[in-house]
Design a protein around this motif. Structure first.
Motif, PDB file in Angstrom:
ATOM      1  N   ALA A 161      41.806  44.589  45.831  1.00 56.20           N
ATOM      2  CA  ALA A 161      41.713  45.951  46.355  1.00 56.20           C
ATOM      3  C   ALA A 161      42.345  46.064  47.742  1.00 56.20           C
ATOM      4  CB  ALA A 161      40.251  46.379  46.424  1.00 56.20           C
ATOM      5  N   THR A 162      42.640  47.287  48.118  1.00 49.31           N
ATOM      6  CA  THR A 162      43.132  47.608  49.448  1.00 49.31           C
ATOM      7  C   THR A 162      42.086  48.391  50.222  1.00 49.31           C
ATOM      8  OG1 THR A 162      45.390  47.694  48.622  1.00 49.31           O
ATOM      9  CG2 THR A 162      44.979  48.792  50.714  1.00 49.31           C
TER      10      THR A 162
ATOM     11  N   ASP B 172      43.052  50.221  44.789  1.00 46.14           N
ATOM     12  CA  ASP B 172      44.298  49.542  45.159  1.00 46.14           C
ATOM     13  C   ASP B 172      45.084  50.412  46.138  1.00 46.14           C
ATOM     14  OD1 ASP B 172      45.693  51.500  43.675  1.00 46.14           O
ATOM     15  OD2 ASP B 172      46.146  50.135  42.019  1.00 46.14           O
ATOM     16  N   GLU B 173      46.287  49.984  46.479  1.00 46.70           N
ATOM     17  CA  GLU B 173      47.094  50.693  47.481  1.00 46.70           C
ATOM     18  C   GLU B 173      47.512  52.086  47.022  1.00 46.70           C
ATOM     19  OE1 GLU B 173      49.866  48.301  44.915  1.00 46.70           O
ATOM     20  OE2 GLU B 173      48.043  47.818  46.013  1.00 46.70           O
TER      21      GLU B 173
ATOM     22  N   VAL C 225      39.927  49.749  41.177  1.00 45.20           N
ATOM     23  CA  VAL C 225      39.997  48.343  40.787  1.00 45.20           C
ATOM     24  C   VAL C 225      38.663  47.958  40.158  1.00 45.20           C
ATOM     25  CG1 VAL C 225      40.212  45.973  41.657  1.00 45.20           C
ATOM     26  CG2 VAL C 225      41.670  47.790  42.597  1.00 45.20           C
TER      27      VAL C 225
END
Length: 101
Positions: free
Chosen positions: A67-68, A86-87, A92
């Motif tokens: 993950a971001t 995520d980005e 996620v």
């Protein structure tokens, strides 16, 4: 004289580059600090859509499970979950918040 000035300038530039890289490494990865701004707003929106509403308690940078972003959400049923994104703000994983009681 010019040679010493050039050498001193090169030395200072090297220290700035190395020091800046150290700061970048130290601030990368997981952080417990709440993030604000347009990216945090986008992460909050995606997390609340994924949980079908609720209240976003915090937004943090994250690296768990690829993950971001990590958004802590208290769902409408009262349970608190961590939504990892995520980005591109795609989910996620959604998991129970280990810090909630």
């Amino acid at each position: 004289m010019r040679m010493r000035t050039a050498a001193a300038a090169a030395g200072v530039a090297t220290l700035l580059v190395v020091g800046g890289a150290g700061v970048a490494l130290a601030t990368g990865g997981d952080s417990d600090a709440t993030v604000r701004g347009t990216q945090a707003d986008a992460a909050t929106k995606a997390a609340l859509e994924a949980t079908h509403g609720g209240t976003a308690n915090s937004v943090e940078r994250d690296s768990e499970n690829g993950a971001t972003w990590e958004v802590e959400v208290t769902r409408t049923d009262g349970k608190t979950v961590d939504v990892r994104l995520d980005e591109n703000y795609a989910v996620v994983v959604i998991e129970g918040d280990s810090e909630s009681s």
